[in-house]
Design an enzyme around this catalytic site. Structure first.
Site, short mmCIF file in Angstrom:
data_model
loop_
_atom_site.label_atom_id
_atom_site.label_comp_id
_atom_site.label_asym_id
_atom_site.label_seq_id
_atom_site.Cartn_x
_atom_site.Cartn_y
_atom_site.Cartn_z
CB ALA A 59 -0.87 -0.01 1.25
N GLY B 202 0.37 -5.14 0.61
CA GLY B 202 -0.75 -5.06 -0.33
C GLY B 202 -0.38 -5.61 -1.70
CD GLU C 110 -2.73 -7.70 2.16
OE1 GLU C 110 -2.29 -6.54 2.03
OE2 GLU C 110 -3.51 -8.05 3.07
CD GLU D 190 1.18 -5.94 5.15
OE1 GLU D 190 1.99 -6.88 5.35
OE2 GLU D 190 0.50 -5.85 4.11
#
Ligand code: 3HC
Ligand code: NAI
Length: 692
Positions: free
Chosen positions: A65, A104, A107, A127
């Site tokens: 992210a 992310g 993911e 994370e």
């Protein structure tokens, strides 16, 4: 289609290739999310397309992210929308991974139906290092594909796992040769279509979850084994809970748990602190007046003067990266002892399986010894780590001036002495710099680079970069007693000592700081380092508690007694001898002991540190508040989840810190001076981290 530059869809016969291009690391900004969403939708809508490849330009696959968006109002589309478009696509979507697929990014890849990677690629869910958990389904999908045990390891360590291991774990389906990712991914896409392979959705995998269900010991054992490592951190525990949910609940229920815990972490101060540290660690290398155009001095050979506690450890750092080091000592026995300690350290690492015996020998072969400073004539960098005594250091530097080749960097590992004064011993003060390592120097990550008034820019730039090369995190400091780190340490030590005279015991103070998250308190630290640093029996005057302890031969852990008593396993317990001594000192000074609350202990220790940090900032000894935090996190073990003393001050509120310092002022001692900067920022409602 979103902006061409961020996501580009091309059609190669029956395969659509969606290429993301958002430097530097293809982070999932709103634009990138939009690009993925539209790109996949368009590809699926195109009747000529039978499969879609998701690939990235630049140095890496999506690295996560966009951390700069965190804490700001969310922007559409959300990541979930983009992921759903992939996972629910009616045509196979293949992730083509190079560089790092992180957070992310992984993911997103986990929503693809297949994953292909080059051998140098790595995957990870880091994370946890930002005080978070994977918040885009990673906590539910990763365990489904690699199993709960491996997911626990990966998610609580944040480690990046190499492509081959990913293949073994089933995280990637295929590895293609380096440089052939695009072609390899398209070929795989065509095979998938030709063989009519299913649209594999990781969310639907259940066998590994069913196998782990009911095995509560898996989680209990993992928590127990890692209790020390995770102490104080929220994120590892929250990651574990999500994996428990993956094992025990249906996918959608698990996703709810993930969302709830993610939101809690994201809104908390721990994650804010860890995100701040992420950027602080990158900022610390940037020195405003030293641009990339400043030339570096090549360092091919290093000289080390002194093979004592520090010299040996410092030398190891260079040998570890293949740079030869000559160690110079005054006596053969000191040299032999120093080299033997280095060998023992390497062999211990080898015994733990972290180094081969062959590498031990290779590294030892890079270390040579001499009793003559003349041996350093052709070194590019010489680091002095002799006794902490200005006269001796000046003598050594004067001799180096005569011996070392022009252009050599002359560095001192002094922990507190004036680098400008050391530089007066040479005719080339521009070559003199402080390189302050921390003990044990082969382990501790911090390097303070001390810039003297006359140190040249290339010397500063090289000292920083060589720090990076040997795996340190280097922070720049100006010249002042103790530089950034030890100067702040002194502010704390003064208060800790003062509180002994007021009625607190060493273990009371240590406990508060340990519970705050420090690896140990000041007295345990003194016992570990040795109380007799800088002490000599001949000159001892019995005027401080520390002196008397040394006179009693209570010199710390090495004598099994210091502030604490120690058993054979070096377990500490409060010492009645020390307690009696402290009471006697207090009585002599006419102090009636009082009970000092844990809160006062914490504030008395940490707020003067904050004040000293602010003074360091206003004197421009540190470039920025976050550099002070980097020093205290990496050199002294300040808990990263509290972001360093400067960040911590901002979370407490500067007005509160100043009010308390004023309240405690009568007890803070004659040396305490409230920082005008701190007072002004507090009055203006500002933060230390915003000081430019
Ligand atoms: N968001 C925003 N900026 C990022 C970023 C990210 N995820 N990752 C890196 N950057 C920036 C860095 O701040 C740096 O900026 P600068 O040049 O202005 O200082 C630049 O990209 C290059 O980064 P590095 O200097 O770290 O480059 P390296 O090549 O050494 O390392 C990397 C590359 C391994 C990708 C490393 O940057 C990294 O570990 N990044 C963070 C990865 C991460 O934590 N991802 C998870 C994010 S959280 C998440 O995804 C939540 C999700 O679950 C919902
Ligand atoms: P030490 O006493 O363990 O080692 C010093 C070594 O230097 C001794 O082996 C001595 O024989 C040698 N030496 C003395 N004069 C010499 C000379 N003229 N030529 C060659 N060798 C000489 O000391 P330590 O702890 O390694 O400290 C060295 C320096 O590092 C000091 O300036 C100290 O302040 C600094 N430092 C120490 C830290 C620590 O935790 N010990 C941490 C950071 C810095």
């Amino acid at each position: 289609m979103a902006e061409q530059s961020v996501a580009n869809l091309t059609i190669e016969g029956d395969v659509a290739v969606l290429t993301l291009n958002s430097p530097p690391v293809n982070a999932l900004s709103a634009q990138v999310r939009q690009g993925i969403l539209e790109g996949v939708q368009n590809a699926v809508a195109n009747p000529a397309v039978k499969a879609v490849v998701l690939i990235c330009d630049g140095r890496t696959f999506i690295a996560g992210a966009d951390i700069t968006e965190f804490g700001k109002p969310p922007r559409a589309p959300g990541l979930k929308e983009a992921q759903d478009a992939i996972e629910n696509a009616s045509k196979p979507v293949i992730a083509a991974i190079h560089g790092t697929a992180l957070g992310g990014g992984l993911e997103v890849a986990l929503c693809c139906h297949y994953r292909v990677a080059v051998p140098s690629a790595k995957c990870g869910l880091p994370e946890v290092n930002l005080g978070l958990l994977p918040g885009a389904g990673g906590t539910q999908r990763l365990p489904r594909i690699v199993g709960a045990a491996k997911a626990l390891e990966m998610m609580t360590s944040g480690q990046h796992v190499g492509a081959r291991q990913c293949l073994e774990m089933g995280l990637v389906d295929e590895i293609v040769p380096e440089g052939e990712l695009r072609a390899g991914a398209i070929a795989l896409a065509r095979r998938i279509v030709a063989e009519n392979r299913p649209l594999k959705k990781v969310r639907d995998l259940s066998d590994k979850m069913l196998a782990a269900r009911g095995d509560a010991s898996l989680f209990a054992d993992f928590r127990k084994a890692n209790a020390r490592k995770f102490r104080g951190f929220m994120a590892p525990e929250y990651n574990i809970r999500c994996i428990e949910a993956a094992v025990n609940l249906p996918f959608d229920e698990g996703m709810k748990v993930e969302r709830e815990l993610f939101t809690e972490l994201m809104q908390g101060t721990q994650s804010a602190a860890q995100r701040y540290v992420f950027f602080a660690e990158r900022q610390v290398w940037k020195i405003p007046d030293i641009g990339d155009d400043v030339e570096q001095i090549p360092v091919r050979k290093v000289g080390m003067i002194g093979a004592g506690t520090m010299g040996g450890g410092i030398a190891m750092n260079f040998a570890n990266v293949g740079i030869p080091v000559i160690l110079v000592e005054t006596r053969q026995d000191a040299l032999d002892r120093g080299l033997a300690v280095v060998r023992r350290n390497y062999e211990t690492t080898a015994k733990r399986g972290r180094l081969s015996m062959e590498d031990v020998e290779k590294r030892m072969a890079l270390l040579s010894g001499s009793l003559e400073l003349e041996a350093l004539a052709d070194c590019d960098l010489v680091i002095e780590a002799v006794f902490e005594n200005m006269d001796i250091k000046k003598q050594v530097f004067a001799r180096l001036d005569a011996i070392c080749k022009p252009g050599a960097i002359l560095a001192s590992n002094t922990s507190a002495l004036n680098v400008n004064e050391i530089a007066t011993a040479v005719k080339r003060p521009e070559a003199v710099v402080g390189m302050h390592f921390f003990s044990p120097a082969n382990v501790m990550r911090l390097l303070e680079v001390v810039r003297g008034d006359k140190t040249s820019k290339p010397v500063v730039a090289t000292a920083m970069q060589i720090g990076k090369k040997i795996g340190k995190i280097a922070a720049l400091s100006g010249v002042c007693p103790g530089f950034i780190g030890n100067r702040i340490l002194r502010a704390r030590s003064l208060q800790a000592q003062a509180m002994l005279n007021e009625g607190a015991m060493p273990w009371d103070i240590d406990k508060v700081l340990y519970d705050f998250g420090m690896p140990m308190g000041p007295f345990a630290m003194s016992d570990l380092a040795g109380l007799d640093i800088g002490w000599a029996r001949e000159t001892s005057t019995s005027s401080t508690i520390r002196e008397v302890l040394c006179e009693m031969d209570r010199r710390g852990q090495k004598t099994s007694a210091g502030y604490y008593d120690y058993d054979e396993q070096r377990n500490a317990r409060p010492s009645p001898v020390t307690e009696k001594l402290i009471r006697e000192f207090a009585a002599k000074a006419g102090n009636a002991p009082r009970t000092i609350s844990q809160q006062e202990i914490l504030e008395r220790c940490t707020y003067p540190m904050i004040n000293e940090g602010a003074r360091i900032l206003e004197e421009k000894i540190a470039l920025r508040a976050s550099d002070v935090d980097i020093v205290w996190i990496n050199g002294y073990g300040w808990p990263v989840y509290r972001g360093g003393p400067m960040f911590y001050a901002d979370t407490v509120g500067l007005a509160q810190v100043v009010a308390k310092l004023k309240e405690y002022a009568p007890r803070l001692g004659p040396e305490f001076v409230l920082s005008p900067l701190l007072e002004r920022l507090a009055a203006e409602g500002k933060r230390l981290q915003d000081v430019k």
